[in-house]
Design a protein around this motif. Sequence first.
Motif, mmCIF file in Angstrom:
data_model
loop_
_atom_site.group_PDB
_atom_site.id
_atom_site.type_symbol
_atom_site.label_atom_id
_atom_site.label_comp_id
_atom_site.label_asym_id
_atom_site.label_seq_id
_atom_site.Cartn_x
_atom_site.Cartn_y
_atom_site.Cartn_z
ATOM 1 N N UNK A 119 -0.347 -1.284 -7.500
ATOM 2 C CA UNK A 119 -0.030 0.468 -7.585
ATOM 3 C C UNK A 119 -1.135 1.076 -8.318
ATOM 4 N N UNK A 120 -1.350 0.614 -9.384
ATOM 5 C CA UNK A 120 -2.583 1.323 -10.325
ATOM 6 C C UNK A 120 -3.949 0.985 -9.476
ATOM 7 N N UNK A 121 -4.255 -0.266 -8.910
ATOM 8 C CA UNK A 121 -5.409 -0.388 -8.383
ATOM 9 C C UNK A 121 -5.638 0.310 -7.011
ATOM 10 N N UNK A 122 -4.455 0.317 -6.097
ATOM 11 C CA UNK A 122 -4.582 1.054 -5.018
ATOM 12 C C UNK A 122 -4.798 2.611 -5.145
ATOM 13 N N UNK A 123 -4.146 3.122 -6.336
ATOM 14 C CA UNK A 123 -4.424 4.456 -6.620
ATOM 15 C C UNK A 123 -6.000 4.775 -7.026
ATOM 16 N N UNK A 299 -0.163 11.660 -1.593
ATOM 17 C CA UNK A 299 -0.480 10.713 -0.394
ATOM 18 C C UNK A 299 -1.695 10.052 -0.702
ATOM 19 N N UNK A 300 -1.702 8.593 0.090
ATOM 20 C CA UNK A 300 -2.927 7.769 -0.111
ATOM 21 C C UNK A 300 -3.282 7.811 1.312
ATOM 22 N N UNK A 301 -4.558 7.609 1.177
ATOM 23 C CA UNK A 301 -5.250 7.574 2.783
ATOM 24 C C UNK A 301 -4.833 6.529 3.606
ATOM 25 N N UNK A 302 -4.123 5.284 2.952
ATOM 26 C CA UNK A 302 -3.866 4.199 3.521
ATOM 27 C C UNK A 302 -2.345 4.599 4.398
ATOM 28 N N UNK A 303 -1.657 5.475 4.014
ATOM 29 C CA UNK A 303 -0.604 5.805 4.249
ATOM 30 C C UNK A 303 -0.743 6.490 5.552
ATOM 31 N N UNK A 304 -1.859 7.282 5.899
ATOM 32 C CA UNK A 304 -2.215 7.971 7.241
ATOM 33 C C UNK A 304 -2.164 7.210 8.573
ATOM 34 N N UNK A 305 -2.055 5.805 8.413
ATOM 35 C CA UNK A 305 -2.181 5.023 9.738
ATOM 36 C C UNK A 305 -3.773 4.694 9.889
#
Length: 480
Positions: A119-123, A299-305
């Motif tokens: 989670x920390x690395x993804x953020x 939001x994370x960019x990876x959550x936008x599809x």
Amino acid sequence: MTSIPEALLWCLSAGTAAAVVLAALSIRAGRRRADLRKRLSAAEEQNSATLHSNTELTARLRATEAEIRHLAGSRLPDLTLALAHPHVPVPGLLDARFTGSETDQALNAVLEQVSEAITKERARVDAAAQSTLRGATTTIQALLYQLQTALQEMQHRYDDPNIAQDLLNADYLNEQALRRVQATGVVCGAWPGLTREDSYLAELVVGATSRLRGYERVNISNQLRDPIAVVARAVEPIAITVTELLANALHHSHRELPVTITLQQGNRGASVIVDDYGVGMHDDEIKAAMELLSGDEDLLLTQLGDPPRSGFAAAGQLVRQYGYGVHVEPSPYGGVRAVVYIPGDPLLTVLDESAQPMSVMAPLPHRSAVPDRSASMLPTGSATPPPAAAPAPQPAPAAQPAPAPSYEAPAQQAEGELPRRRRRKPVSEPDESAARTESAPERSPEETGTRWAALQRGTESGRAAAHSEPPRSPEGNAQS
């Protein structure tokens, strides 16, 4: 003769003593044998227990190894996937005997540490990506605004209709690119990038419609009672939100089906209602859309599809920053209904139409098309015939000056009702307002370009004539 019995006596005594000794030894040997049997039995039991314990330890060791392999092969990969897609379940232990044990606690600790690290690395990575996109979109957006200004200046500079049409097409494409870049920048935390003045809500909706391909399919119904306007700081955010909702409606409906926008006024604010006749959305899609539009979570960019869908995400970011609301639900027409609710405090205001007239492109409220009986009553209570019932005016002589325009008398205001401002109507043109309230025929882009070109030719000819006359006060038509 007396020696023989004595010898026998001695023999018997020795035999008896020997028998006693043998008996004692026999008893002692029996005790030793019994003790040995007990020891042997205890040793056998201990050996059996040791073998059983070794078997259990071996089985537990194998089960632990199986749990570790299950952790590495299934639980960790599924955990990584579940962090990106919460609906993916993470499997538990293979052997229920480990539940609550030290092994279970150790494995859960591994999962928690891996989850926190991922989670920390993804953020961190997503924050870096958003920072890069934010800087890039801000620069590109500024360049597109400069290009837009240059295209507008060129439209006023050249009189050729073909050039004017090409410039309009280029300006339209530039608007499409600007909308995409602007939405991406807002998702990444950028400022909307445009400052405006207080604008009528009807004008704002028309401006949002003009940013989209297929704008000719949009029908706007103005049900506002008052000349409601949006305050300057919220004009562009609300325009972006309405644009993205309209883009979704146009994209998911057939190109021959209309999209309806209704402007409604409530006691505490105003609403922009968008209805389409498209394919609609499932319950899970509506739930996901509401999560994006609420703006409650980062939001994370990876959550936008893939490819990223930034429309609802951009609207959600603006909703969180400016305090209005967006709701999505199934439309009674079979498609999707999206409602933008704008609270009156602090995002709405009422403008003076005489000081700041509304654009002719904005739709008039439907109340102007319905005869208002209260408008025929003067403040003193004397009745006057409504304009529609007045007899046709007689043609005036040529030398007689045209009558001065008169204005409608203010209507009697009901208790608790907001004051209503009315547009001015010249008496000499009774049919003008009726003709304007009729629905205007839809114009094609080619016809619009031709009209703009004609307007530009007239403007340029006026400017050319002005150069040959004495200088006078400038009259500009620069766009705001």
